[in-house]
Design an enzyme around this catalytic site. Structure first.
Site: not given
Ligand code: GRF
Length: 189
Positions: A107, A143
């Site tokens: 998160h 979360d």
């Molecule tokens: C990440 O920033 C994560 O914290 C959130 O979604 C985003 C996913 O990014 N839950 P990616 O698809 O891995 O580039």
């Protein structure tokens, strides 16, 4: 080392998926990525699964039996860890109970602050001194599961949503692998 079979859930870009695929190539990293599950057929992250010949399953969350389909495939690939990496849907209580697996999520905030969506604009609005990312277990509260790892940085006065996102993602690429190592460290295979 016996590696745990792992399934990564994505909805979008998949940069964390890509990072975990790279890390898992290391002999001493405790997981192998055996399956990718995605709820968005346009997700760029699917390319990483294809490029690395990792089986992937596209699910339609509008169809009622979609969780049954996921559960079937988790068994089929003998999965013991699920990593949510930018998966934008909430898993049902039934699913959490029925899977019986360890499920972790990354998160983009320092939980318990800023649960839910639009974390970066909320961080800026509340003039936080620090922000970062958190890897936590998934439970029935959004979360809200037990925290495994957090990584933080100082917010600058010039920061905006884009710069915060970039800086946070860089930390995510360290935090997610670190959390995975941490949860398996004390388990003998
Ligand atoms: C990440 O920033 C994560 O914290 C959130 O979604 C985003 C996913 O990014 N839950 P990616 O698809 O891995 O580039």
């Amino acid at each position: 080392m016996v590696k745990r079979n792992t399934c990564i859930f994505i909805s979008g870009k998949g940069s964390n998926l890509n990072n975990l695929i790279e890390k898992s190539r290391n002999y001493n990293f405790p997981i192998n990525i055996k399956l990718v599950i995605c709820d968005n057929k346009k997700a760029l992250g699917l390319l990483y699964a294809k490029k690395n010949s990792i089986p992937f399953l596209l699910i339609n969350t509008k169809i009622r039996s979609f969780e049954r389909k996921i559960l079937f495939n988790l068994k089929r690939y003998n999965i013991s860890l699920i990593c949510l990496a930018g998966y934008m849907k909430i898993l049902s209580k039934n699913f959490l109970r029925a899977s019986g697996l360890k499920i972790i999520n990354i998160h983009p905030s320092l939980l318990p602050k800023f649960k839910g969506l639009n974390t970066f604009s909320r961080v800026l609005k509340s003039k936080e001194i620090k922000t970062g990312c958190t890897v936590h277990y998934v439970n029935e509260k959004l979360d809200g599961g037990k925290i495994i790892t957090k990584k933080s940085f100082f917010v600058n006065e010039n920061d905006n949503v884009t710069t915060l996102k970039d800086k946070t993602q860089k930390l995510e690429y360290l935090a997610f692998p670190e959390a995975i190592i941490k949860i398996f460290r004390n388990i003998s295979f």
